[in-house]
Enzyme design. Structure first.
Site, short mmCIF file in Angstrom:
data_model
loop_
_atom_site.label_atom_id
_atom_site.label_comp_id
_atom_site.label_asym_id
_atom_site.label_seq_id
_atom_site.Cartn_x
_atom_site.Cartn_y
_atom_site.Cartn_z
N LEU A 46 26.81 50.36 24.19
CA LEU A 46 28.06 50.23 24.54
C LEU A 46 29.05 51.08 23.73
O LEU A 46 28.92 51.36 22.65
CB LEU A 46 28.33 48.63 24.26
CG LEU A 46 27.70 47.80 25.28
CD1 LEU A 46 28.32 46.43 25.18
CD2 LEU A 46 27.80 48.07 26.51
N GLY B 160 17.03 62.78 28.88
CA GLY B 160 17.92 63.75 29.28
C GLY B 160 17.72 64.28 30.47
O GLY B 160 18.42 65.60 30.73
N SER B 161 17.06 63.71 31.62
CA SER B 161 17.01 64.30 32.91
C SER B 161 18.08 64.58 33.56
O SER B 161 18.69 65.44 34.17
CB SER B 161 15.85 63.77 33.55
OG SER B 161 16.56 62.61 34.06
N ASN B 162 19.27 63.63 33.34
CA ASN B 162 20.18 63.52 34.05
C ASN B 162 21.34 64.81 33.43
O ASN B 162 22.15 65.64 33.95
CB ASN B 162 21.10 62.39 33.85
CG ASN B 162 20.74 61.39 34.85
OD1 ASN B 162 21.15 61.63 36.00
ND2 ASN B 162 19.86 60.40 34.70
N ASN C 41 29.69 56.90 33.63
CA ASN C 41 28.47 56.37 33.20
C ASN C 41 27.65 56.58 34.51
O ASN C 41 28.19 56.43 35.68
CB ASN C 41 28.57 55.22 32.65
CG ASN C 41 27.22 54.49 32.30
OD1 ASN C 41 26.37 55.12 31.95
ND2 ASN C 41 26.86 53.37 32.87
N HIS D 266 24.30 54.57 36.36
CA HIS D 266 23.42 53.27 36.25
C HIS D 266 22.65 53.19 37.49
O HIS D 266 23.13 53.49 38.53
CB HIS D 266 24.65 52.08 36.33
CG HIS D 266 23.85 50.70 35.86
ND1 HIS D 266 23.40 50.26 34.57
CD2 HIS D 266 23.56 49.72 36.75
CE1 HIS D 266 23.04 49.23 34.66
NE2 HIS D 266 23.10 48.86 35.88
N MET E 159 22.35 54.59 25.92
CA MET E 159 22.01 53.16 25.79
C MET E 159 22.77 52.29 25.12
O MET E 159 22.16 51.26 24.46
CB MET E 159 20.58 53.05 25.79
CG MET E 159 19.72 54.06 26.75
SD MET E 159 20.12 53.78 28.49
CE MET E 159 19.07 52.42 28.77
C1 GAR Z 1 18.77 56.76 33.86
O1 GAR Z 1 18.22 55.97 34.59
C2 GAR Z 1 20.29 56.22 33.51
O2 GAR Z 1 20.64 55.47 34.88
C3 GAR Z 1 20.12 55.07 32.59
O3 GAR Z 1 18.95 55.59 31.66
C4 GAR Z 1 18.13 56.77 32.36
C5 GAR Z 1 18.40 57.90 31.49
O4 GAR Z 1 17.49 58.81 32.09
N1 GAR Z 1 21.08 54.33 32.05
C6 GAR Z 1 21.07 52.97 31.81
O5 GAR Z 1 20.42 52.41 32.17
C7 GAR Z 1 22.48 52.86 31.13
N2 GAR Z 1 22.79 51.26 31.12
P1 GAR Z 1 17.58 60.55 31.56
O6 GAR Z 1 17.60 60.23 29.84
O7 GAR Z 1 16.32 61.12 32.01
O8 GAR Z 1 19.04 61.12 31.94
#
Ligand code: GAR
Length: 203
Positions: free
Chosen positions: A90, A12-14, A105, A107, A88
């Site tokens: 669809l 969940g850093s995003n 999203n 990516h 993660m």
């Molecule tokens: C991120 O790198 C995002 O781009 C990727 O998962 C990570 C989640 O990081 N998403 C995918 O690969 C989607 N296909 P986070 O939990 O630290 O936000």
């Protein structure tokens, strides 16, 4: 204010970047959902008193049933935009049909290169020197919807996927938080003549 829901499966850093930079400003994060009951992302939302819910695959007959439950929950929270922030799975038509052009999203690749899972590993296996991040609208394909924001990052010498991910993470946070703020301000519009082409105009 502009009501945002976030779906996240992992760290969940995003999500945290959105909470730190956009929440309480251009938009309000009002709901955070996950397919993974213990996902650290949920704790980040709970810490701020934001509504959370989990939708584990095992509790539903199929993905469509899970997607419908998730979409109905987000609609109950009157969410106007759904952000997939490391979600993660669809999302199928039962979800997308309830949020037309309202799901984005992030990516970790320059789409249309390296869609799907293990994007960074795919890019390293291919031997690219330029990596990058894409924020896009979600359609029914795999990472195939119209691009909103994209940024490249040259990493000619990096071979470790974790190092690539560490370098891409701040780019993800910048692009995703910008995209949410821009959409909240009404600055992101499809070109009527080219529905795949998205105009980003910050007045
Ligand atoms: C991120 O790198 C995002 O781009 C990727 O998962 C990570 C989640 O990081 N998403 C995918 O690969 C989607 N296909 P986070 O939990 O630290 O936000």
């Amino acid at each position: 204010s502009f009501r945002v829901g976030v779906l996240a499966s992992g760290t969940g850093s995003n999500l945290q970047a959105i909470l730190d930079r956009v929440h309480g400003r251009e938009a309000e994060v009002v709901a955070v959902g996950s397919d993974k009951p213990g996902a650290p992302a949920l704790g980040r939302a709970e810490a701020l008193g934001i509504a959370t819910a989990t939708f584990p695959g095992a509790e539903y007959e199929n993905r469509e049933a899970r997607d419908t439950a998730m979409a109905l929950w987000l609609l109950e929270q009157r969410v106007e935009l759904v952000v997939l922030a490391g979600y993660m799975q669809l999302v199928g038509p039962g979800f997308l049909g309830r949020f037309p052009r309202r799901v984005i999203n992030v990516h970790p690749a320059l789409l249309p290169a390296f869609p799907g899972l293990r994007a960074v590993e795919q890019a390293l296996e291919y031997g690219v020197k330029v990596f990058g991040v894409t924020v896009h609208f979600v359609d029914e394909g795999v990472d195939s919807g119209p691009v909103i924001l994209q940024r490249a990052l040259e990493l000619p010498d990096v071979t470790d996927p974790d190092e690539v991910r560490d370098r891409l993470r701040p780019v993800e946070h910048d692009l995703l938080t910008s995209a949410v703020a821009l959409i909240a301000r009404g600055a992101v519009r499809p070109d009527p003549d080219h529905p795949r082409r998205i105009t980003v105009k910050d007045q």
